[in-house]
Design a protein around this motif. Structure first.
Motif, mmCIF file in Angstrom:
data_model
loop_
_atom_site.group_PDB
_atom_site.id
_atom_site.type_symbol
_atom_site.label_atom_id
_atom_site.label_comp_id
_atom_site.label_asym_id
_atom_site.label_seq_id
_atom_site.Cartn_x
_atom_site.Cartn_y
_atom_site.Cartn_z
ATOM 1 N N ILE A 1 2.617 21.292 6.640
ATOM 2 C CA ILE A 1 1.637 22.203 7.256
ATOM 3 C C ILE A 1 1.062 21.573 8.526
ATOM 4 N N ILE A 2 0.666 20.299 8.408
ATOM 5 C CA ILE A 2 0.078 19.605 9.569
ATOM 6 C C ILE A 2 1.063 19.628 10.743
ATOM 7 N N LYS A 3 2.313 19.292 10.456
ATOM 8 C CA LYS A 3 3.286 19.144 11.543
ATOM 9 C C LYS A 3 3.850 20.475 12.017
ATOM 10 N N GLY B 1 0.802 -1.226 0.000
ATOM 11 C CA GLY B 1 0.000 0.000 0.000
ATOM 12 C C GLY B 1 0.829 1.268 0.000
ATOM 13 N N GLU B 2 0.389 2.231 0.803
ATOM 14 C CA GLU B 2 0.968 3.568 0.758
ATOM 15 C C GLU B 2 1.578 3.936 2.108
ATOM 16 N N LEU B 3 2.860 4.269 2.076
ATOM 17 C CA LEU B 3 3.586 4.598 3.307
ATOM 18 C C LEU B 3 3.784 6.119 3.354
ATOM 19 N N ASP B 4 3.038 6.763 4.238
ATOM 20 C CA ASP B 4 3.104 8.222 4.338
ATOM 21 C C ASP B 4 3.150 8.629 5.812
ATOM 22 N N ALA B 5 2.915 9.908 6.087
ATOM 23 C CA ALA B 5 3.020 10.396 7.465
ATOM 24 C C ALA B 5 1.938 9.783 8.361
ATOM 25 N N HIS B 6 0.890 9.263 7.747
ATOM 26 C CA HIS B 6 -0.171 8.635 8.536
ATOM 27 C C HIS B 6 0.140 7.180 8.855
#
Lengths: 119, 140
Positions: free
Chosen positions: B54-56, A21-26
């Protein structure tokens, strides 16, 4: 919404993490938790198979940046395999290929580990 | 002659939970504007990095805040702007980060701004009346 998952399996003495899948800040925290747990359990010969990884942002790269030193200090490594060209491009933009073993297949990672051991 | 087309806008909470939605919004329009897959990937990642920053940094992970994302294109370029009302950010330096050094210090982050510059053709930061804008352009 679930757009990232990790499957953990053992190959010989190696811990393989298959990312999907997708590895991001979330989603990066999931990988971080997994890596931390492996390191805490003294498992530091880690192969990250990126075959089903569709996307990576710098928050994902950050997880590898934060833990590689710990793992190497313990005599292990994190080796990355099976990256698609789009994902590889992001690693490449930041110069990761000179700092990390990024190889085609899991077997290549295992060979590298064996070479590391004999050095 | 460059022909203007419609612009599009969404407003999302300042939360990483919305990253995938923002990426899809931008990627769909970039695809419709005629970019190839690898160029769409560049735009998608640049917007992800800007929104994450922006969030961080602008909002310090305060999910009550929101971010406006506007985009538009014509036959010469595609632009996308992210607007926030948090702490202003105008990076003067965007050298290639020294990943080797960061690894040694177990540091992460601080690479998004560099990536954005690499992926897009032009990046401008502006603050007017407490509204911060990052506007990124990719040429066709």
């Amino acid at each position: 919404m679930k757009n990232f998952s990790i499957n953990h399996r053992k190959v010989e003495t190696y811990d393989v993490l298959e990312l999907t899948g997708e590895l991001d800040a979330h989603t990066a925290s999931q990988l971080e938790t997994k890596l931390k747990r492996l390191i805490d359990q003294n498992q530091h010969h880690i192969i990250v198979n990126c075959e089903e990884l569709d996307y990576i942002a710098s928050a994902g790269l950050g997880v590898f940046m934060a833990y590689i030193e710990d793992v190497r200090t313990l005599g292990g490594d994190i080796k990355l395999t099976n990256m698609n060209p789009k994902v590889y491009n992001v690693f490449d933009l930041l110069g990761f290929p000179t700092l990390y073993d990024i190889v085609q297949q899991e077997e290549d990672a295992i060979k590298k580990f064996e070479q590391d051991e004999s050095n | 002659m460059a022909k203007s087309t419609a612009t599009y806008k969404i407003t999302v909470p300042a939360s990483t939970e919305h990253l995938a939605e923002v990426r899809s919004f931008v990627a769909d329009h970039a695809t419709n504007s005629g970019f190839k897959e690898n160029e769409v990937a560049d735009i998608r990642l640049a917007v992800d990095e800007a929104y994450t920053n922006i969030i961080k940094h602008a909002y310090n992970n305060d999910k009550q805040k929101s971010v406006d994302i506007e985009l538009g294109y014509d036959n010469t370029e595609f632009w996308v702007a992210l607007l926030d009302t948090g702490d202003a950010f105008d990076p003067q330096r965007y050298d290639k980060p020294d990943i080797r050094q960061k690894i040694k210090e177990k540091k992460r982050g601080g690479v998004g701004v560099y990536l954005i510059r690499k992926l897009m053709d032009a990046v401008e930061y502006q603050t007017d009346d407490a509204v911060n804008t990052i506007r990124m352009t990719k040429k066709k």
